[in-house]
Enzyme design. Structure first.
Site, PDB file in Angstrom:
ATOM      1  N   GLY A   1      42.634  61.671  43.019  1.00 25.99           N
ATOM      2  CA  GLY A   1      42.748  62.047  44.506  1.00 25.99           C
ATOM      3  C   GLY A   1      43.933  62.273  45.026  1.00 25.99           C
TER       4      GLY A   1
ATOM      5  N   GLY B   1      43.392  59.236  37.163  1.00 23.84           N
ATOM      6  CA  GLY B   1      42.871  58.066  36.353  1.00 23.84           C
ATOM      7  C   GLY B   1      41.665  58.541  35.562  1.00 23.84           C
TER       8      GLY B   1
ATOM      9  NE  ARG C   1      43.869  54.568  38.363  1.00 26.07           N
ATOM     10  CZ  ARG C   1      43.016  54.967  38.951  1.00 26.07           C
ATOM     11  NH1 ARG C   1      41.709  54.363  39.053  1.00 26.07           N
ATOM     12  NH2 ARG C   1      43.008  56.276  39.564  1.00 26.07           N
TER      13      ARG C   1
ATOM     14  CE  LYS D   1      29.936  65.728  44.750  1.00 22.81           C
ATOM     15  NZ  LYS D   1      30.358  64.447  45.937  1.00 22.81           N
TER      16      LYS D   1
HETATM   17  P1  AMP Z   1      35.500  64.594  38.877  1.00 23.58           P
HETATM   18  O1  AMP Z   1      35.395  63.212  38.876  1.00 23.58           O
HETATM   19  O2  AMP Z   1      35.112  65.622  39.800  1.00 23.58           O
HETATM   20  O3  AMP Z   1      36.744  64.962  38.183  1.00 23.58           O
HETATM   21  O4  AMP Z   1      34.068  65.018  37.649  1.00 23.58           O
HETATM   22  C1  AMP Z   1      34.102  64.305  36.324  1.00 23.58           C
HETATM   23  C2  AMP Z   1      32.699  64.253  35.934  1.00 23.58           C
HETATM   24  O5  AMP Z   1      32.368  65.632  35.882  1.00 23.58           O
HETATM   25  C3  AMP Z   1      32.677  64.067  34.360  1.00 23.58           C
HETATM   26  O6  AMP Z   1      32.115  62.754  34.372  1.00 23.58           O
HETATM   27  C4  AMP Z   1      31.876  65.040  33.731  1.00 23.58           C
HETATM   28  O7  AMP Z   1      30.639  64.477  33.189  1.00 23.58           O
HETATM   29  C5  AMP Z   1      31.342  65.767  35.010  1.00 23.58           C
HETATM   30  N1  AMP Z   1      31.125  67.114  34.309  1.00 23.58           N
HETATM   31  C6  AMP Z   1      31.999  68.144  34.060  1.00 23.58           C
HETATM   32  N2  AMP Z   1      31.364  69.243  33.691  1.00 23.58           N
HETATM   33  C7  AMP Z   1      30.215  69.023  33.848  1.00 23.58           C
HETATM   34  C8  AMP Z   1      29.098  69.874  33.877  1.00 23.58           C
HETATM   35  N3  AMP Z   1      29.291  71.303  33.332  1.00 23.58           N
HETATM   36  N4  AMP Z   1      27.863  69.597  34.594  1.00 23.58           N
HETATM   37  C9  AMP Z   1      27.771  68.323  35.200  1.00 23.58           C
HETATM   38  N5  AMP Z   1      28.755  67.406  35.168  1.00 23.58           N
HETATM   39  C10 AMP Z   1      30.053  67.823  34.578  1.00 23.58           C
END
Ligand code: AMP
Length: 382
Positions: free
Chosen positions: A363, A339, A34, A186
């Protein structure tokens, strides 16, 4: 609204809003993407004889001056990358002053318009002109992003212009087939974008922690995997919408499970129909990764946001690596959105130049694709 080129910046003081929200580990910057992405606008303004007051944020200090969220390491890195002195927090003799984390002040992120405006007025006294280049924060109605540009002659910087140009390619008549790959933790963060994109894309592949809510909605046993149970009915509707619109919804057929969420947890490969009750899915399996990759490579436009598994743990990074590799082989536009996704692909050894475009704002790009009005772009007339 002016463009950066038409702003008369010589001899002027420019307030430049950047996104310098880099990942830090024990005070050390682990990915400076960034900061690098902010350099073209900074260099252009300096070359044209401006002096700069740079405003940025780091993390979510929630109005408190938290030493671990100080921008001091960023000031040092910025100075190193520019080969120029950078003053931090208080003006010295440098042409660039980086202010301390704007979010140390509650007013920056306040929901109260008047509180934010008071802060924006204070920031406006530091400069003659405003340039907005912090793409990662444009979806936030924050003082330095939304209120300040209304108080000074303003223009978007090169990074914001480049980001918007790419996102326009994805939203206005994308070359087909158009595929999106979504992962990350999520579903709740991505419901909006999924539902909006279902009427626009040809293929949607889903992995990461969020896929288990999809698998649960499809009636599968998901063991102790991450799940948002309250969203199961919504996800059922999304699956139905995909079917009725003829969107190819690609879900994993095999999963790498482990008994606990630990870096050294023992990985076991299972069918999606045989996830053990006491284990959790931490990555998509190789068969799924290959199927996702085949679909991705058929597309002429691809957008990817969110890892396919817990890529931070080497045993569960395979799915994310395969998808990143597939994106580098797309014959068309491939966009890595965000990012964190960008930091993930760099951590896995890929180079920025391997991809069509790496967005600095996860986001922000998701909300753009969701069709929302982004306050920071609206304020710049974009
Ligand atoms: P986000 O910020 O929503 O893009 O989520 C990113 C995070 O999701 C990363 O730190 C990953 O470790 C986590 N992640 C990906 N797959 C899984 C999973 N199967 N179970 C738990 N966490 C996960």
């Amino acid at each position: 609204m002016s463009s950066l080129a038409s702003l008369d910046v010589a001899g002027k003081r420019v307030f430049l809003r950047c996104d310098l929200n880099v990942p830090l580990k024990n005070g050390v910057i682990t990915d400076d993407g960034r900061i690098r992405a902010s350099l073209p606008t900074i260099q252009n303004l300096l070359e044209r004889g401006a002096s700069l007051v740079i405003g940025a944020h780091l993390g979510r200090p929630k109005g408190e001056a938290k030493p671990e969220l100080s921008l001091l390491p960023v000031a040092r890195k910025l100075s190193e990358l520019l080969g120029e002195p950078v003053d931090f927090q208080t003006q010295g003799s440098a042409k660039i002053l980086l202010l301390e984390n704007l979010r140390f002040n509650n007013a920056e992120t306040s929901k109260d318009d008047s509180e934010r405006k008071v802060f924006a007025k204070e920031l406006a006294t530091y400069a003659d002109l405003y340039v907005g280049d912090g793409f990662g924060a444009v979806h936030r109605k924050h003082a330095s992003v939304y209120d300040l540009p209304a108080l000074l002659p303003s223009a978007p910087g090169f990074l914001i212009q480049a980001e918007v140009e790419v996102l326009k390619k994805l939203t206005q008549s994308p070359v087909r087939p158009y595929g999106v790959v979504l992962g990350g933790a999520k579903v709740s963060d991505k419901i909006g974008v999924i539902s909006n994109l279902l009427s626009k894309v040809d293929v949607m592949a889903i992995g990461g922690g969020m896929v288990f809510t999809f698998l649960a909605a499809s009636g599968k046993e998901i063991g102790s995997s991450l799940v948002e149970k309250d969203l199961i009915p919504t996800v059922k509707e999304l699956i139905e919408t995909a079917r009725s619109k003829g969107v190819t919804l690609v879900l994993p057929t095999d999963i790498v499970v482990a008994p606990e969420f630990e870096i050294d947890a023992t990985p076991t490969l299972v069918s999606v129909n045989a996830i053990p009750q006491d284990e959790m899915g931490l990555d998509i399996g190789p068969e799924s990764a290959a199927a996702f990759s085949t679909e991705i490579k058929k597309c002429k436009t691809v957008f990817w946001n969110g890892p396919m598994g817990v890529f931070e743990f080497p045993n569960f990074a395979h799915g994310t690596k395969v998808i990143a590799q597939a994106l580098t082989e797309v014959q068309g536009i491939s966009v890595v959105g965000g990012g964190d996704s960008a930091a993930a692909v760099r951590a896995l050894g890929f180079k920025d130049s391997d991809f069509g475009y790496i967005s600095t704002g996860g986001g922000a790009s998701l909300e753009y694709l969701e069709g929302k009005v982004l306050p920071g772009l609206q304020a710049l007339g974009l």
